[in-house]
Design a protein around this motif. Structure first.
Motif: not given
Length: 128
Positions: A61-63, A87-93, A109-110
């Motif tokens: 999370t928090g990347a 959601s935790p660990g899921r990133y969307q674009a 990803a950072a």
């Protein structure tokens, strides 16, 4: 005296190379998955979801996640998108596929612990 300077120079070079490479590896201990909707992908807007997890399966999370989409052949302008954590660990674009064919998405990803990663994921046969 010359060997002393030579040893000092080698030590400094090793330290410099170590400092420059810290945090920039491919992070094989991070699991990266990519999902595209709609399925099959079509020209136009698509929702790209990237999941990041530790090797243990724990979500990262928090990347800060950026996506770069490009076609598999040269000459096309890449598309960029900033992903947000949904959601935790899921990133969307949202990415806009500009034409049909084979694409790939590079995930930049950072991670919150200072690690960085870059993964290239294939998206084949985007339909016109």
């Amino acid at each position: 005296m010359n060997t002393r300077w030579l040893r000092w120079g080698v030590v400094m070079l090793v330290l410099l190379l170590t400092a420059c490479s810290r945090g920039s590896s491919q992070q094989p201990d991070v699991q990266v998955t990519l999902d595209v909707a709609p399925k099959p992908p079509v020209v136009g807007a698509a929702t790209v979801t990237v999941s990041l997890a530790e090797q243990s399966g724990a979500p990262i999370t928090g990347a800060n996640v950026n996506l770069e989409g490009d076609m598999s052949h040269a000459g096309m302008q890449s598309v960029q998108a900033q992903a947000r954590e949904v959601s935790p660990g899921r990133y969307q674009a949202e990415i806009h596929f500009t034409m049909g064919g084979d694409w790939f998405v590079v995930v930049h990803a950072a991670l919150p612990d200072g690690r960085t990663l870059e993964r290239e994921m294939s998206i084949g046969n985007v339909r016109s």
